[in-house]
Design an enzyme around this catalytic site. Structure first.
Site, mmCIF file in Angstrom:
data_model
loop_
_atom_site.group_PDB
_atom_site.id
_atom_site.type_symbol
_atom_site.label_atom_id
_atom_site.label_comp_id
_atom_site.label_asym_id
_atom_site.label_seq_id
_atom_site.Cartn_x
_atom_site.Cartn_y
_atom_site.Cartn_z
ATOM 1 N N GLU A 46 0.803 -1.217 0.000
ATOM 2 C CA GLU A 46 0.000 0.000 0.000
ATOM 3 C C GLU A 46 0.842 1.277 0.000
ATOM 4 O O GLU A 46 0.805 2.078 0.934
ATOM 5 C CB GLU A 46 -0.965 -0.001 1.186
ATOM 6 C CG GLU A 46 -1.970 -1.146 1.140
ATOM 7 C CD GLU A 46 -3.038 -1.073 2.217
ATOM 8 O OE1 GLU A 46 -3.005 -0.123 3.037
ATOM 9 O OE2 GLU A 46 -3.890 -1.972 2.254
ATOM 10 N N GLU A 93 -4.969 -8.503 0.762
ATOM 11 C CA GLU A 93 -5.629 -8.132 2.014
ATOM 12 C C GLU A 93 -7.111 -7.957 1.736
ATOM 13 O O GLU A 93 -7.504 -7.352 0.744
ATOM 14 C CB GLU A 93 -5.105 -6.812 2.600
ATOM 15 C CG GLU A 93 -3.768 -6.871 3.259
ATOM 16 C CD GLU A 93 -3.403 -5.535 3.933
ATOM 17 O OE1 GLU A 93 -4.320 -4.756 4.291
ATOM 18 O OE2 GLU A 93 -2.204 -5.270 4.074
#
Length: 478
Positions: free
Chosen positions: A171, A378
């Site tokens: 991320e 995720e």
């Protein structure tokens, strides 16, 4: 249930069923075996930055309980485990030789995983930049990209014989725009130009790390990156709302997928931010480096975003994703875009439950990255989990959440997306960044006073799915 029927779905043999964690969120032992502070150590110890003054100093003590935790994963039936390496544990100053004691922990972890029949999936960077590198400029400084590639080489040389799945960054949007834009994540800086510079140097560092990994790893290794692309939706089809969608899509998604997948930044992003910077920090060859070929693209997904042109009943300049309040926007050049709460059920983070966003993203990147495998690296939800009087933790809302999102993954696969695995966030309750220990994402409940682990009902349900590859409709009481 969104996108669900009362039938069962089956996943193909070899599909990876895993769970994921991050080093600072679970390891603890922040001063042991030569580890030095990361930006999250500094940030969490700064008054007012983390809810309740919580820190990751102990977290869930995984550093000392690793073998028991791996046995727990095996008991649950997981076939893969995605973990991150702590940069300041392996290379304490962010420069120079590796700390062997730090590497020994990850050697032991991978050995335990392999012995248990669990595929290790290693992430090099999950936000814990060595503080010494931040003191030298952090991700807005070009030098950090080169230091990251050096670190990647050290880890590859130590673990390349054990690990076949490698992720460079987790991320990078959060690292750049929450860390240097809104300041709600470490290091807590609030400079829109620094955020854009950080985004570029994360892209460059990713590409340099891919090159370093290719040079050090055996040919069988698979290398990717985990992005958190946003499923951005306009509130209406008006010209203003569609432009808001375009702007946020550029800053949330294409600022990374442009260089990584096509070797260039999107022209509209450069135009939207031209009043802030001329992007002269991008040098010849940088975007080609950032576009080093990938074996897989990791997708982290939680909730879609609904945006519009500014309006009286919206939240301008903020992202409804529960990362914390700030007077500073994480959207350089598009601060006035308004965000709206999507309709429907919400998690404890006030994130909407909408599996269609995951389906849309998987199909988008199946089109935009043909030939590159996809993984859901995720996906999960926080709920207010509490033990019953018998000590058990029942979390039917999480089971419903997982069912809906796994059904969306299977639908995308039927429609042509090459999805190879799914990693539940998270294995166990842990330090949830700026929210401290107030939010529980884990499939395993952790009593933070005793460190006792108790698999929730969702862990048992997910474990059955992992062992069988069959996704049964959850017959739960409402």
């Amino acid at each position: 249930m969104p996108e669900s029927t009362a039938s069962t779905e089956s996943f193909p043999p070899g599909f990876l069923w895993g769970s994921a964690t991050a080093a600072y969120q679970i390891e603890g032992a922040v001063r042991e075996d030569g580890r030095t502070p990361s930006i999250w150590d500094t940030f969490s110890h700064t008054p007012g930055k983390v809810l309740g003054g919580d820190t990751g100093d102990v977290a869930v003590d995984h550093y000392h309980r690793m073998r028991d935790d791996v046995r727990m994963m095996a008991d649950l039936g997981l076939s893969a485990y995605r973990f991150s390496v702590s940069w300041p544990r392996v290379q304490p100053t962010g420069r120079g030789p590796a700390a062997e004691r730090g590497l020994d922990f990850y050697r032991a972890l991978t050995d335990e995983l392999l012995a248990a029949g669990i595929t290790p999936s290693l992430t090099l960077y999950h936000w814990d930049l060595p503080q010494e590198l931040e003191d030298g400029g952090g991700w807005p400084a070009r030098e950090t990209a080169y230091r990251f590639a050096e670190y990647a080489s050290l880890v590859a040389e130590a673990l390349g014989d054990r690990v076949e799945l490698w992720t460079t960054l987790n991320e990078p949007w959060c690292s750049a725009f929450l860390g240097y834009g809104s300041g709600v994540h470490a290091p807590g800086r609030t400079d829109p130009v620094a955020a854009l510079r950080a985004a570029h140097h994360l892209n460059l560092g990713h590409g340099l790390a891919v090159q370093a990994l290719r040079a050090a790893l055996p040919a069988r290794a698979r290398i990717g990156v985990s992005l958190n692309p946003s499923a951005v939706r306009p509130l209406t089809r008006s010209a203003g709302d569609l432009d808001a969608q375009r702007r946020i899509d550029a800053l949330a998604n294409r600022v990374f997928t442009g260089p990584m997948l096509t070797g260039e930044y999107p022209a509209d992003l450069l135009a939207d931010t031209a009043h802030l910077t001329d992007w002269s920090f991008v040098r010849d060859g940088d975007t080609a480096t950032a576009g080093a070929p990938l074996d897989f693209l990791g997708i982290n997904y939680y909730s879609p975003a609904v945006v519009s042109a500014p309006s009286a009943d919206s939240t301008a300049g903020t992202r409804r994703d529960g990362h914390g309040p700030s007077d500073h926007s994480p959207w350089p050049g598009s601060e006035s875009v308004a965000f709206h709460r999507p309709p429907g059920e919400l998690t404890a983070m006030d994130w909407s439950v909408d599996p269609t966003g995951l389906y849309d993203l998987l199909m988008r990147y199946a089109r935009e990255a043909p030939g590159v495998a996809l993984m859901v690296t995720e996906n999960g939800a926080a709920y207010d989990d509490k033990p019953a009087t018998d000590g058990m933790v029942d979390d039917p809302d999480r089971i419903r959440y997982l069912y809906g999102h796994l059904a969306a993954v299977r639908r995308a696969m039927r429609d042509g997306a090459d999805v190879r695995g799914y990693f539940l966030w998270s294995l166990m309750d842990n330090f949830e960044w700026a929210y401290g220990y107030s939010k529980r994402f884990g499939a395993v409940y952790v009593d933070y006073e005793t460190q006792t682990r108790t698999p929730k009902s969702s862990a048992q349900w997910y474990g059955r799915v992992a062992r069988t590859g069959v996704l049964p409709y959850p017959m739960l009481d409402d």
